[in-house]
Design a protein around this motif. Structure first.
Motif, short mmCIF file in Angstrom:
data_model
loop_
_atom_site.label_atom_id
_atom_site.label_comp_id
_atom_site.label_asym_id
_atom_site.label_seq_id
_atom_site.Cartn_x
_atom_site.Cartn_y
_atom_site.Cartn_z
N LEU A 1 4.97 10.65 -1.06
CA LEU A 1 4.45 9.29 -0.90
C LEU A 1 2.92 9.28 -0.95
O LEU A 1 2.31 8.26 -1.27
N ARG B 1 3.77 5.32 6.73
CA ARG B 1 4.68 5.28 5.58
C ARG B 1 4.62 3.92 4.90
O ARG B 1 4.60 3.82 3.66
N ARG B 2 4.58 2.86 5.71
CA ARG B 2 4.53 1.50 5.15
C ARG B 2 3.27 1.29 4.32
O ARG B 2 3.32 0.73 3.22
N GLU C 1 3.53 3.26 1.06
CA GLU C 1 4.43 2.60 0.11
C GLU C 1 3.74 1.41 -0.54
O GLU C 1 3.88 1.16 -1.74
N ARG D 1 1.34 2.73 -3.13
CA ARG D 1 2.01 3.20 -4.33
C ARG D 1 2.49 2.04 -5.20
O ARG D 1 2.45 2.11 -6.43
N LYS D 2 2.90 0.95 -4.55
CA LYS D 2 3.39 -0.22 -5.30
C LYS D 2 2.25 -1.08 -5.84
O LYS D 2 2.50 -2.02 -6.59
#
Length: 222
Positions: free
Chosen positions: A33, A77-78, A81, A84-85
């Protein structure tokens, strides 16, 4: 598949939360990630803290998102993510303003005035009052700057928004540009169906006709 974001972590000797954050970010690297993690000890490299505009650790940047203090693995993590998006910087500002971290948001917008556009996009869709008030504070911080003047076309679009509150905000921000080219947009709002919009448009026009008044008001309120 979208590319994983890189991350930077600032730590210091004796920092109680740094090991936990380092462990959580390292796990995200293992999972893919986060693409790369750079860890900097600010005791050895104080210039890194100055460049980041922070005096607190742990401080981290995941993609475009800057975070300070202890964050749970799920929170990190949120953000990874989102990075990455390619979710953009809007979510960071929204969360900062919702949580009352205005000074942190002000520090960032001073360093990244080009992010004003993301703030304007947040005006639509009934944002919480804390977010709307916070956006105003951030825009006012950059009154009269090239970054704000560059957004006159977008502000013009917002003067036609269905929501009176958004049109009123757009009128206020047009006045803060200090640019005479914003005057026609404001004159059109003098006939707006909402009294609040008409009043703010009149005030904004007056601000354009008296350059420097906004700066004087800021100094008086300081």
């Amino acid at each position: 598949m979208k590319r994983a974001a890189d991350a930077t972590l600032l730590i210091a000797p004796g920092c109680p939360h740094c090991p936990q954050v380092l462990a959580a970010l390292s796990e995200l690297v293992k999972e893919g990630l986060i693409g790369r993690l750079e860890v900097i000890n600010i005791a050895a490299h104080p210039e890194a803290a100055r460049a980041a505009g922070t005096r607190s650790v742990p401080w981290m940047r995941i993609g475009p998102y800057e975070l300070t203090g202890l964050h749970s693995p799920s929170e990190l993590r949120r953000w990874a993510e989102r990075a990455r998006k390619g979710a953009g910087i809007g979510p960071w500002y929204r969360e900062a303003l919702e949580e009352g971290r205005l000074e942190e948001a002000l520090s960032r917008i001073r360093r990244h005035p080009e992010e004003l556009k993301a703030l304007l996009e947040m005006l639509q869709g009934h944002p919480p009052i804390a977010v709307r008030v916070g956006i105003s504070a951030l825009v006012e911080e950059l009154a009269g700057t090239d970054a704000l003047r560059a957004l006159i076309p977008r502000l013009g679009e917002l003067t036609r928004d269905p929501e009176p509150a958004t049109r009123a905000d757009a009128a206020h921000y047009l006045g803060l540009t200090g640019d005479p080219s914003a005057a026609p947009l404001l004159r059109a709002l003098l006939k707006d169906e909402a009294e609040q919009v008409r009043e703010i448009a009149r005030e904004a026009l007056e601000a354009l006709e008296h350059p420097g008044r906004w700066g004087d008001q800021k100094r008086e309120g300081a």
